[in-house]
Write an enzyme that holds these catalytic residues in place. Structure first.
Site, PDB file in Angstrom:
ATOM      1  N   SER A   3       0.851  -1.233  -0.022  1.00 46.55           N
ATOM      2  CA  SER A   3       0.060   0.046   0.076  1.00 46.55           C
ATOM      3  C   SER A   3       0.919   1.389   0.073  1.00 46.55           C
ATOM      4  CB  SER A   3      -0.895   0.154   1.167  1.00 46.55           C
ATOM      5  OG  SER A   3      -1.646   1.203   1.514  1.00 46.55           O
ATOM      6  N   LYS A  24      -1.165  -0.856  -4.256  1.00 45.04           N
ATOM      7  CA  LYS A  24      -2.359  -0.177  -3.871  1.00 45.04           C
ATOM      8  C   LYS A  24      -2.115   1.261  -3.729  1.00 45.04           C
ATOM      9  CE  LYS A  24      -4.342  -0.535   0.416  1.00 45.04           C
ATOM     10  NZ  LYS A  24      -5.331  -1.197   1.186  1.00 45.04           N
ATOM     11  N   LEU A  25      -2.730   2.211  -4.258  1.00 41.54           N
ATOM     12  CA  LEU A  25      -2.696   3.643  -4.304  1.00 41.54           C
ATOM     13  C   LEU A  25      -3.707   4.229  -3.528  1.00 41.54           C
ATOM     14  CD1 LEU A  25      -1.858   4.720  -7.778  1.00 41.54           C
ATOM     15  CD2 LEU A  25      -0.202   3.763  -6.177  1.00 41.54           C
ATOM     16  N   LYS A  26      -3.369   5.250  -2.394  1.00 39.41           N
ATOM     17  CA  LYS A  26      -4.119   5.633  -1.697  1.00 39.41           C
ATOM     18  C   LYS A  26      -4.561   7.064  -2.464  1.00 39.41           C
ATOM     19  CE  LYS A  26      -4.124   3.407   2.403  1.00 39.41           C
ATOM     20  NZ  LYS A  26      -5.101   2.936   3.118  1.00 39.41           N
ATOM     21  N   ASP A  83      -7.455   3.042  -2.854  1.00 41.77           N
ATOM     22  CA  ASP A  83      -8.094   3.035  -1.571  1.00 41.77           C
ATOM     23  C   ASP A  83      -8.358   4.583  -1.046  1.00 41.77           C
ATOM     24  OD1 ASP A  83      -9.100   2.469   0.979  1.00 41.77           O
ATOM     25  OD2 ASP A  83      -7.259   1.714   1.724  1.00 41.77           O
ATOM     26  N   GLU A 139     -11.391   0.479  -3.417  1.00 41.98           N
ATOM     27  CA  GLU A 139     -11.603   0.189  -1.838  1.00 41.98           C
ATOM     28  C   GLU A 139     -12.292   1.139  -1.042  1.00 41.98           C
ATOM     29  OE1 GLU A 139      -8.872  -1.637   1.911  1.00 41.98           O
ATOM     30  OE2 GLU A 139      -8.146  -1.396  -0.124  1.00 41.98           O
ATOM     31  N   LYS A 178      -9.813  -7.760   7.999  1.00 41.87           N
ATOM     32  CA  LYS A 178      -8.764  -7.423   8.974  1.00 41.87           C
ATOM     33  C   LYS A 178      -9.290  -8.134  10.230  1.00 41.87           C
ATOM     34  CE  LYS A 178      -7.371  -2.915   6.930  1.00 41.87           C
ATOM     35  NZ  LYS A 178      -7.513  -1.380   6.879  1.00 41.87           N
ATOM     36  N   GLY A 191      -4.114  -4.404   6.112  1.00 43.00           N
ATOM     37  CA  GLY A 191      -3.105  -4.045   7.137  1.00 43.00           C
ATOM     38  C   GLY A 191      -3.541  -2.735   7.695  1.00 43.00           C
ATOM     39  N   LEU A 235      -0.716  -0.928   9.546  1.00 42.71           N
ATOM     40  CA  LEU A 235       0.685  -0.656   9.841  1.00 42.71           C
ATOM     41  C   LEU A 235       1.098  -1.325  11.185  1.00 42.71           C
ATOM     42  CD1 LEU A 235       0.610   3.150   9.040  1.00 42.71           C
ATOM     43  CD2 LEU A 235       1.521   1.236   7.694  1.00 42.71           C
TER      44      LEU A 235
END
Length: 369
Positions: A136, A162-164, A189, A214, A263, A291, A293
Site C-alpha cells: 500500500s 495499492k494507491l491511496k 483505496d 476500496e 482485518k 493491514g 501498519l
C-alpha cells in the site's frame, strides 16, 4: 483446556521509516497496543489496531485499553476455557468494542495454539505455507513521484500495488501509473473520502482496469455503496464497512461490494474473521487481508489468517522492515518475490522482543498477579 492466569498490556510508539499520507492525513509514527496472556508457563501475544483518534472506525486506543482493564480481563483471568471461541463468548454481554475484544481473543488463540504445540494456521483451517503479498503506497508529492514509488515496489516483487486516493488526487496519479505499467495488478483505496455526489469522478477510474476500488464511501453506509456499485464497472472492495459476518452477508446480498478486505483486528478476532471468510466464500466473493501498519505481532496474526483458502488476492502483509527500523518481535518477517512465508513453530511463530518493547513502552501494566 485453555488456562489464562495473568496478563500484561504495553503501549508504545514506533516511528515509521517514511511519511505515510492517506485521505485521513499524514502519519509518521504508529501507536502500538500489545497484550500478553500467560498460562501454563506459556505466553500468547496480540496487537490492537485501534488508533488515538476515531479516524478509521469509532474505537480509540484509550477506550480499548479501558475496556480491557475494566471489563474483559477481569472476566477471563484465573479461568479455564474449552477453546478461544469460549473466550470470545465470555465478552458477548458487551456491545461493540470489536478491536478491543480482538486483542483478547487473538492472544487467546496464540496461547491455545502454543499449549497444543501447533501452528495457528493449522487450527484456523489454513492450507498455505506462504501467502501472496501486495503493498500500500501513500499519497505522493505528484504523479511522477507516484510512478517512481510504484516502479520501486514493483521491482521488489510485490504482486499488487495499492494507491491511496482522495478527492482531487485520483485520476491523474492512477492514469500515470497505468500508462507506465499497463499489466500491473493495481487498486486504489479511498478510506471513505467520497460521497455519491462524486460518482462521476469514481466512474472515471473504470478506464484503468483496476482490480477494485476500496472503501470509496462512508464506513457505515452499505446502501450508498450498493448504489455506487451499480454505477461502476470496477468492483468495490469493502473494508471499514465490514465488522462482522452479518455485515458481510448484508453487503453481498445487496451487491454493495464484490471484494472483502478482511482485518482480524477490525472484526473482533479470528473466530469472527473465519465466519466472514466463510460467508464471502459462500457468495463466491474473494477476500484479502488488509493491514493497519502493524508491528510484527499483528503482522504474524495476519499472515496466519491469510492461509485460509478464500484469501485469493494479495494482502497488505508486506515486509515488516519496510515500515520500522526495529520491531516488537525477534524473528524477521520478510517477503521474497511477492510471497510471505508463514512463521514456523507453535502459535503465531514469533516471540516478544521484550527488551525493545519495555524500552519503548509509554505504558505497561500487569494484571492477575
Amino acid at each position: 483446556m485453555l488456562i489464562i492466569e495473568r496478563a500484561e498490556i504495553y503501549l508504545l510508539r514506533l516511528p515509521l521509516k517514511f511519511r505515510f499520507e492517506t485521505s485521513f492525513g499524514v502519519q509518521t509514527e504508529k501507536q502500538v497496543p500489545l497484550l500478553v496472556l500467560h498460562g501454563g508457563g506459556l505466553t500468547g501475544l496480540s496487537e490492537g489496531v485501534s488508533e488515538p483518534l476515531p479516524m478509521y472506525r469509532e474505537e480509540t486506543t484509550v477506550g480499548a485499553l479501558n475496556f480491557l482493564t475494566q471489563g474483559a480481563l477481569p472476566a477471563v483471568l484465573g479461568r479455564s476455557f474449552a477453546n478461544p471461541e469460549a473466550v470470545g463468548a465470555a465478552l458477548s454481554a458487551w456491545r461493540g468494542n470489536r478491536m478491543a475484544k480482538a486483542m483478547l481473543e487473538m492472544a487467546a488463540w496464540d496461547l491455545w495454539a502454543r499449549q497444543l504445540e501447533t501452528p495457528l494456521w493449522q487450527l484456523l483451517g489454513g492450507n498455505k505455507t506462504a501467502v501472496e503479498v501486495g503493498v500500500s503506497l501513500g499519497i505522493q508529492a505528484d504523479a511522477a513521484a507516484t510512478v517512481d514509488s510504484v516502479a520501486k515496489h514493483n521491482a521488489q516483487g510485490y504482486r499488487r500495488i495499492k494507491l491511496k486516493i482522495k478527492p482531487g488526487w485520483d485520476v491523474e496519479p492512477v492514469r500515470a501509473v497505468r500508462e507506465a505499467f499497463p499489466d500491473l495488478h493495481l487498486t486504489v483505496d479511498a478510506n471513505s473520502a467520497y460521497t455519491l455526489a462524486d460518482s462521476a469522478q469514481l466512474q472515471a477510474l473504470d478506464e484503468f482496469k483496476l482490480d477494485y476500488i476500496e472503501q470509496p464511501l462512508a464506513w457505515d453506509d452499505l446502501h450508498d455503496h450498493a448504489t455506487l456499485q451499480s454505477r461502476l464497472k470496477t468492483p468495490i472492495c469493502l473494508d471499514e464497512s465490514i465488522a462482522s459476518a452479518a455485515d458481510t452477508r448484508k453487503a453481498l446480498t445487496t451487491d454493495a461490494g464484490r471484494v472483502i478486505n478482511l482485518k482480524v483486528g477490525r472484526v473482533g478476532g479470528h473466530s469472527e474473521a473465519r465466519r466472514v471468510h466463510d460467508v464471502a466464500q459462500s457468495f463466491g466473493v474473494p477476500v484479502w487481508c488488509g493491514g493497519m501498519l502493524e508491528s510484527g505481532i499483528g503482522r504474524a496474526h495476519n499472515i496466519h489468517l491469510s492461509t485460509l483458502p478464500n484469501f485469493t488476492k494479495p494482502g497488505d502483509t508486506a515486509s515488516a522492515s519496510r515500515y520500522y527500523a526495529a520491531d516488537t518481535i525477534n524473528e524477521p518477517l520478510e517477503a521474497e518475490n511477492g510471497l510471505m512465508p508463514v512463521p514456523a513453530g507453535a502459535g503465531i511463530g514469533v516471540s516478544l522482543n521484550r527488551d525493545f518493547v519495555e524500552e519503548r513502552a509509554d505504558y505497561h501494566e500487569e494484571f492477575g498477579l
